[in-house]
Motif scaffolding. Sequence first.
Motif, PDB file in Angstrom:
ATOM      1  N   SER A  18       0.829  -1.196   0.000  1.00 23.55           N
ATOM      2  CA  SER A  18       0.000   0.000   0.000  1.00 23.55           C
ATOM      3  C   SER A  18       0.867   1.251   0.000  1.00 23.55           C
ATOM      4  N   ALA A  19       1.925   1.237   0.823  1.00 21.65           N
ATOM      5  CA  ALA A  19       2.828   2.381   0.887  1.00 21.65           C
ATOM      6  C   ALA A  19       3.572   2.562  -0.431  1.00 21.65           C
ATOM      7  N   ILE A  20       4.012   1.456  -1.032  1.00 23.45           N
ATOM      8  CA  ILE A  20       4.743   1.511  -2.306  1.00 23.45           C
ATOM      9  C   ILE A  20       3.868   2.112  -3.401  1.00 23.45           C
ATOM     10  N   LEU A  21       2.663   1.564  -3.574  1.00 22.33           N
ATOM     11  CA  LEU A  21       1.776   2.057  -4.624  1.00 22.33           C
ATOM     12  C   LEU A  21       1.341   3.494  -4.353  1.00 22.33           C
ATOM     13  N   GLY A  22       1.035   3.766  -3.078  1.00 17.49           N
ATOM     14  CA  GLY A  22       0.585   5.113  -2.722  1.00 17.49           C
ATOM     15  C   GLY A  22       1.631   6.160  -3.006  1.00 17.49           C
ATOM     16  N   TYR A  23       2.888   5.885  -2.628  1.00 20.48           N
ATOM     17  CA  TYR A  23       3.922   6.907  -2.808  1.00 20.48           C
ATOM     18  C   TYR A  23       4.299   7.067  -4.270  1.00 20.48           C
ATOM     19  N   ALA A  24       4.253   5.978  -5.042  1.00 23.62           N
ATOM     20  CA  ALA A  24       4.547   6.091  -6.472  1.00 23.62           C
ATOM     21  C   ALA A  24       3.551   7.025  -7.148  1.00 23.62           C
ATOM     22  N   PHE A  25       2.256   6.830  -6.901  1.00 23.94           N
ATOM     23  CA  PHE A  25       1.248   7.689  -7.518  1.00 23.94           C
ATOM     24  C   PHE A  25       1.189   9.067  -6.856  1.00 23.94           C
ATOM     25  N   ASP A  26       1.569   9.111  -5.604  1.00 30.33           N
ATOM     26  CA  ASP A  26       1.685  10.389  -4.906  1.00 30.33           C
ATOM     27  C   ASP A  26       2.686  11.280  -5.639  1.00 30.33           C
ATOM     28  N   PHE A  27       3.845  10.722  -5.936  1.00 31.41           N
ATOM     29  CA  PHE A  27       4.891  11.482  -6.608  1.00 31.41           C
ATOM     30  C   PHE A  27       4.528  11.741  -8.058  1.00 31.41           C
ATOM     31  N   TYR A  28       3.868  10.767  -8.686  1.00 37.15           N
ATOM     32  CA  TYR A  28       3.391  10.960 -10.063  1.00 37.15           C
ATOM     33  C   TYR A  28       2.516  12.210 -10.141  1.00 37.15           C
ATOM     34  N   ASN A  29       1.557  12.314  -9.224  1.00 38.91           N
ATOM     35  CA  ASN A  29       0.640  13.446  -9.248  1.00 38.91           C
ATOM     36  C   ASN A  29       1.334  14.774  -8.975  1.00 38.91           C
ATOM     37  N   LEU A  30       2.400  14.740  -8.198  1.00 38.11           N
ATOM     38  CA  LEU A  30       3.131  15.965  -7.902  1.00 38.11           C
ATOM     39  C   LEU A  30       3.981  16.414  -9.087  1.00 38.11           C
ATOM     40  N   ILE A  31       4.543  15.455  -9.829  1.00 36.39           N
ATOM     41  CA  ILE A  31       5.532  15.752 -10.869  1.00 36.39           C
ATOM     42  C   ILE A  31       4.929  15.906 -12.257  1.00 36.39           C
ATOM     43  N   VAL A  32       3.843  15.183 -12.558  1.00 36.87           N
ATOM     44  CA  VAL A  32       3.383  15.084 -13.938  1.00 36.87           C
ATOM     45  C   VAL A  32       3.032  16.435 -14.554  1.00 36.87           C
ATOM     46  N   VAL A  33       2.550  17.371 -13.743  1.00 34.34           N
ATOM     47  CA  VAL A  33       2.179  18.685 -14.265  1.00 34.34           C
ATOM     48  C   VAL A  33       3.372  19.398 -14.891  1.00 34.34           C
ATOM     49  N   ALA A  34       4.566  19.161 -14.339  1.00 39.30           N
ATOM     50  CA  ALA A  34       5.763  19.814 -14.878  1.00 39.30           C
ATOM     51  C   ALA A  34       6.003  19.442 -16.336  1.00 39.30           C
ATOM     52  N   PHE A  35       5.587  18.239 -16.744  1.00 42.49           N
ATOM     53  CA  PHE A  35       5.757  17.791 -18.124  1.00 42.49           C
ATOM     54  C   PHE A  35       4.634  18.296 -19.036  1.00 42.49           C
ATOM     55  N   LEU A  36       3.593  18.900 -18.443  1.00 40.04           N
ATOM     56  CA  LEU A  36       2.393  19.242 -19.208  1.00 40.04           C
ATOM     57  C   LEU A  36       2.084  20.740 -19.220  1.00 40.04           C
ATOM     58  N   LEU A  37       3.020  21.547 -18.742  1.00 39.30           N
ATOM     59  CA  LEU A  37       2.736  22.976 -18.593  1.00 39.30           C
ATOM     60  C   LEU A  37       2.420  23.651 -19.927  1.00 39.30           C
TER      61      LEU A  37
END
Length: 435
Positions: A18-37
């Motif tokens: 749960s922690a592994i999956l949660g943190y992976a998508f947690d970071f995905y959501n934080l970072i992905v916008v930088a690629f889509l500005l």
Amino acid sequence: MAGELTYTPRERKFVMWSAILGYAFDFYNLIVVAFLLVPIQKSLNVTLTQTGIIVGMTLASSVVGGVLFGWLGDRIGRKNALLWTLLLLAIGSMLSAAAWDFASLLTFRIITGIGVGGEWGAGMVLLNEVWDNRKRGLGSAIVQAMSSVGTAMAAIAATVTLTYFDQDTAWRVALGVGGLPLLLMLFVRSKMPESRLWQEFKRRQDAGELPPEKLAQSTPLIEIFKGVSVRYVVVGVIITGGYIIAYQCISIFMPTLILRDLGGNLPALRAITLWFAAISAVGMIGAGYLSDAWGRRRAIICCTLVGVVGLIAIHSASATTFPGDYMTWGLFWAYLLWGFGQGSIGQFGPWLAELYPVEMRSTATSTIFNLGRLVGSMAPYIVPVLAASLGSLRDAMMLGIVGAVISLLLTFFLPETVGRTFAVVEDKERTATAG
């Protein structure tokens, strides 16, 4: 009582996955916008300044979420706090994909940011309370290494969607992806055990069975600023803040340095980013082994020293422009060396958790880490000012050395805690290692 507080291997696996999956998508959501500005700007007709506000407010709201859900982790339980932060993260992600203007996207990203900030604190504390005390460093490092997976996922998702969809659809699909898998995780989280340490403490508190000094305590948000705890808060914020300053000085500005100043191209940047993510994950896991064997302080010092050498190598190698093949470029290898030295981030969780008793552990751990993120968020504003003054971005990025050295030096002001066992009732003033 000791037997009642233990966990089965199956329960520990549920918490870890749960922690592994949660943190992976947690970071995905934080970072992905930088690629889509860029496509977001064109689609919603927002300015560069407004996109900066969106990114900045997402980070700011993550700090608020970290403090809020850290406190809730002590009030309503680690598991319940995680479920709420997960729900906010999923809702915010999917609403962001449906945004129609600047105001709506800003609002939805703030919701997402609150969920992002809450994920780390309550999740890391639950993991450390459930996990074998002799392997907390490795367990926390594996979870933290998922930040590299999240970064890689964001880069791949942005590339794929921008390749196969028009720009307006592409950024919406990429943001929406961040929400859908998290909804599936509600099932996984429903199978997780609650922290039995916390449950037993609450039972004794409700029954009036705690020592008088424990029953007289106020809210954890106040208690962490009393006695020796306040020193841990101040020192912990400086340590994490220094690390994050060093990290953001390089990670945020490396794409600009490569593309704008050194003649690199997007395919090379994507490849370099994926290599960096992989090597960073290896470094974090290695730091976890080192931390459990040698101690939290020694592991962080070793990682920081490698990172400083990497910073110096980056400065030296960035004097050479892109040669056409990134594998023959000194900057690529210097960047990987620096990435390998980023393992410190995986050891803040267990070290901070081991400093506090159960009734304030979630509040303290999450508050310290997220206030450190707030301190570190100064770097994206300071580096451009330094670059304008010095006339060189590569020189300005070396502010990271200052942050790294400060982080390293302050580690000597926290007690070593490796191997510490947790108990239901603990002295807040305890500073000696149990290992």
